[in-house]
Enzyme design. Structure first.
Site, PDB file in Angstrom:
ATOM      1  N   ASP A  12       0.864  -1.187   0.000  1.00 42.75           N
ATOM      2  CA  ASP A  12       0.000   0.000   0.000  1.00 42.75           C
ATOM      3  C   ASP A  12       0.895   1.229   0.000  1.00 42.75           C
ATOM      4  OD1 ASP A  12      -1.959  -1.866   0.259  1.00 42.75           O
ATOM      5  OD2 ASP A  12      -2.884  -1.011   2.048  1.00 42.75           O
ATOM      6  N   ASP A 133     -15.502  -3.344  -1.144  1.00 47.51           N
ATOM      7  CA  ASP A 133     -15.094  -2.958   0.209  1.00 47.51           C
ATOM      8  C   ASP A 133     -16.342  -2.881   1.068  1.00 47.51           C
ATOM      9  OD1 ASP A 133     -12.515  -2.711  -0.752  1.00 47.51           O
ATOM     10  OD2 ASP A 133     -12.731  -0.595  -1.221  1.00 47.51           O
TER      11      ASP A 133
END
EC number: 5.3.1.16
Length: 239
Positions: A12, A133
């Site tokens: 990330d 998500d």
């Protein structure tokens, strides 16, 4: 598929560095490495079969922001890269795939602009992973900042007949927490879809990975692991 192949290590990126968020909150950031390219090389050396790269700046701003770093990662390793974060237009997706990225993860765009999304899938068959998500059982978009009223399965069903690669299911409330993946919700989703599901969020140990690995016959393709690797709870080289 071996256990190692099942694990998809995550990089990330925020501000050019390798970070992890806690439960998807952008103000709860921990830097793990100053150099994402070194991290990618490490994962390849450790025997990873693919790498999951997320542009957190892009997810927040709606446009990929760490393209130069992504390009360097693609050039530095010989394993497939899947990339997500800020891919909210056909042009952005094409640019990323042109760099040599293997697959793209698209979430917000699929929800907000289905027409554009269909065009992308048509142009790039089997290259798109639909990012789901979930926050409190509902789909969250725009870098997890906005919650919808749609359930993950309801959302996924809209795209299950398209020529996509599969789905990435992230339980945001567990992401970066290392309290264990939401195995039940992942299995429930995978069981009801034709395409494979990649699990994400909450993995804290090899045991957590094994719990998902043992359910792969339901259509679970792999699991994205970040913090558990960075915190030394899972050693890829030992698997």
């Amino acid at each position: 598929m071996t256990l190692k192949e099942f694990i998809i290590p995550a990089i990330d990126i925020k501000g050019g560095k390798v970070v992890r968020l806690y439960k998807g909150e952008f103000d709860k950031v921990k830097v793990y490495n100053e150099n994402p390219i070194d991290m990618a090389k490490y994962f390849e050396d450790a025997g990873a079969e693919h790498i999951h790269v997320v542009d957190l700046d892009g997810a927040l701003e709606g446009l990929p922001k760490n393209i130069k770093i992504l390009e360097s990662i693609v050039r530095s390793v010989n394993i497939p890269i899947e990339f997500g974060g800020g891919l909210r237009s056909f042009e952005a997706v094409k640019a990323v795939l042109d760099l040599g990225v293997e697959r793209v993860v698209i979430g917000s765009l699929a929800y907000q602009n289905p027409e554009e999304f269909y065009k992308i899938v048509e142009s790039f068959p089997n290259k798109v992973i639909v990012g789901i998500d979930a926050k409190d059982g509902k789909v969250a978009i725009k870098g997890w900042t906005e919650k919808t009223e749609v359930s993950p399965l309801e959302f996924a069903k809209k795209y299950d007949d398209l020529d996509i690669f599969g789905f990435l299911f992230t339980d945001v409330s567990r992401d970066g927490s290392m309290i264990g993946a939401n195995v039940e919700a992942t299995v429930e989703l995978a069981k009801n879809l034709k395409h494979p599901v990649i699990a994400s969020g909450g993995v804290g140990s090899l045991e957590d990975v094994i719990k998902l690995y043992e359910k792969r016959e339901f259509g679970i393709f792999g699991v994205v692991v970040g913090k558990a690797i960075y915190e030394g709870k899972i050693d890829l080289k030992e698997i």
